[in-house]
Design an enzyme around this catalytic site. Sequence first.
Site, mmCIF file in Angstrom:
data_model
loop_
_atom_site.group_PDB
_atom_site.id
_atom_site.type_symbol
_atom_site.label_atom_id
_atom_site.label_comp_id
_atom_site.label_asym_id
_atom_site.label_seq_id
_atom_site.Cartn_x
_atom_site.Cartn_y
_atom_site.Cartn_z
ATOM 1 N N LYS A 23 0.595 7.813 0.795
ATOM 2 C CA LYS A 23 0.803 6.980 1.994
ATOM 3 C C LYS A 23 0.707 7.881 3.209
ATOM 4 O O LYS A 23 0.959 9.080 3.111
ATOM 5 C CB LYS A 23 2.198 6.348 1.940
ATOM 6 C CG LYS A 23 2.368 5.128 2.817
ATOM 7 C CD LYS A 23 1.665 3.935 2.227
ATOM 8 C CE LYS A 23 2.173 2.621 2.693
ATOM 9 N NZ LYS A 23 1.852 1.571 1.732
HETATM 10 N N1 GLU Z 1 -1.020 -0.670 2.050
HETATM 11 C C1 GLU Z 1 -1.188 -1.475 0.875
HETATM 12 C C2 GLU Z 1 -0.002 -1.299 -0.059
HETATM 13 O O1 GLU Z 1 1.078 -0.912 0.351
HETATM 14 C C3 GLU Z 1 -2.532 -1.269 0.214
HETATM 15 C C4 GLU Z 1 -2.820 0.131 -0.220
HETATM 16 C C5 GLU Z 1 -4.266 0.316 -0.701
HETATM 17 O O2 GLU Z 1 -5.017 -0.626 -0.718
HETATM 18 O O3 GLU Z 1 -4.581 1.458 -1.037
HETATM 19 O O4 GLU Z 1 -0.064 -1.603 -1.225
#
Ligand code: GLU
Length: 457
Positions: A130
């Site tokens: 993240k």
């Molecule tokens: N931000 C989204 C999540 O928390 C998607 C992450 C992604 O598609 O890599 O799952």
Amino acid sequence: MSTTAAPSKVSGFRWDPVFDELGFPKDPDNMYTQTVATMLEAAEVVGLPHRVKIILAQPKNELMVHFPVRMDDGHHKLFKGYRVQHNNALGPYKGGLRFHPDVHLDDVKSLALLMTIKCSAVRLPLGGGKGGVKCDPRKLSAGELQRVARRFTAAIINDIGPDYDIPAPDVGTNAQVMAWIADTYQMSNNTRSNDGMRIVTGKPVEIGGSLGREKATGQGVADVLEEMLPQMGIPIQGMKVSVQGFGNVGSWAGRILQKMGARVVAVMDHTGCLRNDEGFDCEALAGHCREAGGIAGFEKHGGTTSSGNAHGKGATEITVDEFYQTPVDVFIPAALEQMVQSREAEMLQCRVIIEGANGPVTPEGDEVLNRRGIHVIPDILANAGGVTVSHFEWVQNKTAHMWDEETVDRELKRYMVMAARRTLLAANKYDVPLRQAAYCSSLEHLGAVYKVRGIFP
Ligand code: GLU
């Protein structure tokens, strides 16, 4: 607050000995500590070896960068950005980038851990990561936002890669931001290959994004509800829903569930709270949010849309407490983390909570909900639709082949239904609530992977 080393249960929080071993600060309100505690509790239930517990309790890499950006008035501002790579035992690090004023290292770390657990729960060949930039995208011009995105990409360019770490949209970012990141990466990639565009998922369809990606998280929420609600004796047709946060996840979940026959009767976002017992026209509300930046003012639109739907007719303003107290079958928190604490959990009048956001319910909130017999379908299952279609996008980019929307939706449903069934199986096998069950199912898989891979050297 517990300061003892012995495992103890404090306000829904178990102080595992691993915290002392790794020197964690003893702050049960810290979201990273909370997320690790939830993981360690489930690790205990499935008998995960100590070596895997300590690996998962800390991210592999934590990157923090500072970078200057020229603002429209000519002065330069310094921004702070993060990328946390939690685990890549299952595949490349994968997870969103958040642009928000409250982005902090510990929050990014917990969101990265959630991604590892989520990808494993859904059995995607992806790890967890993240990132984010501490900024308020609502206060940046389009030009400033673009320069922040491009300069941040430049700052982390040697630490990401299309087969190593693949960012995606999250709170405050969207397909356009992904396009700027992909373009910056591709332009800095001095090979003759066009493969650099695979660096992010959630791209606009024109440059390799997947059909169905924008609505994917909301679609996944609906798929999980369709699988699980009949077992809880709740028919979707006619059920009442409240939605917190009407951004990408909340608005798509609302629109899709409305099409399936549900009624969205209360909504809340950063601009206010509204109630409509007749059920909102979620398509019109999403359109209003695009123009006005939030739900506030929708109640003043008494007219009809071009499709003839009632606009804000019947909608009235309510307070935050009234929002939580609105009687519904299903409550969808789809805003930010830690919004449902014990006070909110006591107020809620619902039978099921499905977490569209990541980490919206605190351990204290969870304990209240468990005591009150309210089912909580956890984030790592409920909102996994986004990363699942991200995986499909990555596969489509790798194979230079575009799937049609029916294929994306059908495959997404298959993944979500299987993950929901594994969660229910784990809930029965270990006799635990759904959150722990989803963690157990995920950790069983991660444990099996570590068992066969072993630990280097
Ligand atoms: N931000 C989204 C999540 O928390 C998607 C992450 C992604 O598609 O890599 O799952």
